[in-house]
Scaffold this motif. Structure first.
Motif: not given
Length: 270
Positions: A143-156, A179-183
């Motif tokens: 795992i080379v990068g990770w982030a947590l957020s209350y919002q599921l968006n491109a910023d995450l 995957d095909r996620g909008v983020e």
């Protein structure tokens, strides 16, 4: 005792002879081996099943069969934590215009920073969700990068990518599979990928197996950490995830796909 002996059709003298008989050498060896197994199992916080415990014993120079380890763990009721991952694709994701799936076209990576894979999962927290985005190097499973957020968006997604870029400093030409996620399809995310010369590969509709390595990581994370603990707040969850990824998963956890080395050990052995 007499009634029990009659019921079992054994003599009293035979019973007492059996009860006072010293343990066999094999039983003594099993007891000693079980102590080593329990130590490894406890050190993994119950995350290792018999295959990984067996490999850990081998790495410590012990000669033992995998079947014997499995038998002793079964008798001692030592079981690895397991978790099933269920995912349902939102209809809006399936309708997105697809990018090429380079994973179907390329050979498996042969070194660092050739192919990465990214995805997002949710972690229930009270009545809400906290979202975890990760990026995994497909060569070493690190795992080379990770982030947590209350919002599921491109910023995450961008936050996880920023960490990976800062730590690994890949050359242009890297393939990032998602995957095909909008983020990941967001314009802001695409600008970051273009800036660093990263080719974006995308899974086929409904084919989570195209991103199986990250799915496997999420399964391990939830079984080995999330569902075994209570987190008072996001900061506490973030601290535990950081410890799990940085201390255990990347550096210690044995991976069968890496010949039972951890990702860091695999990279250093190359």
């Amino acid at each position: 005792m007499s009634a029990l002996c009659r019921h079992l059709e054994v003599s009293r003298s035979g019973y007492y002879d059996w009860r006072n008989r010293p343990l066999s050498q094999r039983a003594l060896h099993d007891a000693q081996l079980l102590k080593q197994i329990q130590r490894i199992y406890t050190a993994s916080q119950g995350r290792y099943g018999s295959p990984k415990v067996y490999q850990a014993l081998r790495q410590q120079g012990m000669r033992v069969s995998e079947k014997r380890v499995a038998r002793l763990m079964r008798q001692a009721e030592l079981k690895a934590r397991v978790e099933k991952v269920y995912r349902r694709m939102h209809k809006a994701r399936a309708a997105l215009k697809a990018l090429p799936n380079y994973r179907l076209m390329l050979d498996a990576p042969t070194g660092l920073n050739q192919q990465w894979s990214a995805d997002v999962t949710y972690i229930r927290h009270g009545r809400s969700f906290i979202y975890l985005a990760v990026i995994l190097d497909l060569w070493s499973r690190r795992i080379v990068g990770w982030a947590l957020s209350y919002q599921l968006n491109a910023d995450l997604a961008i936050a996880a990518l920023y960490v990976a870029l800062r730590q690994r400093k890949p050359k242009p030409g890297l393939v990032l599979h998602t995957d095909r996620g909008v983020e990941y399809r967001a314009h802001a995310m695409q600008r970051w990928l273009q800036k660093y010369g990263i080719r974006h590969s995308m899974s086929r509709p409904g084919r989570c197996t195209d991103n199986a390595e990250v799915e496997s990581f999420f399964k391990s994370l939830k079984a080995e950490l999330i569902h075994q603990n209570h987190f008072a707040n996001k900061a506490q969850l973030e601290a535990k995830v950081k410890q799990y990824i940085g201390t255990f998963y990347n550096r210690k956890r044995l991976h069968s796909s890496l010949n039972y080395l951890s990702p860091v050990q695999f990279e250093h052995a190359a």
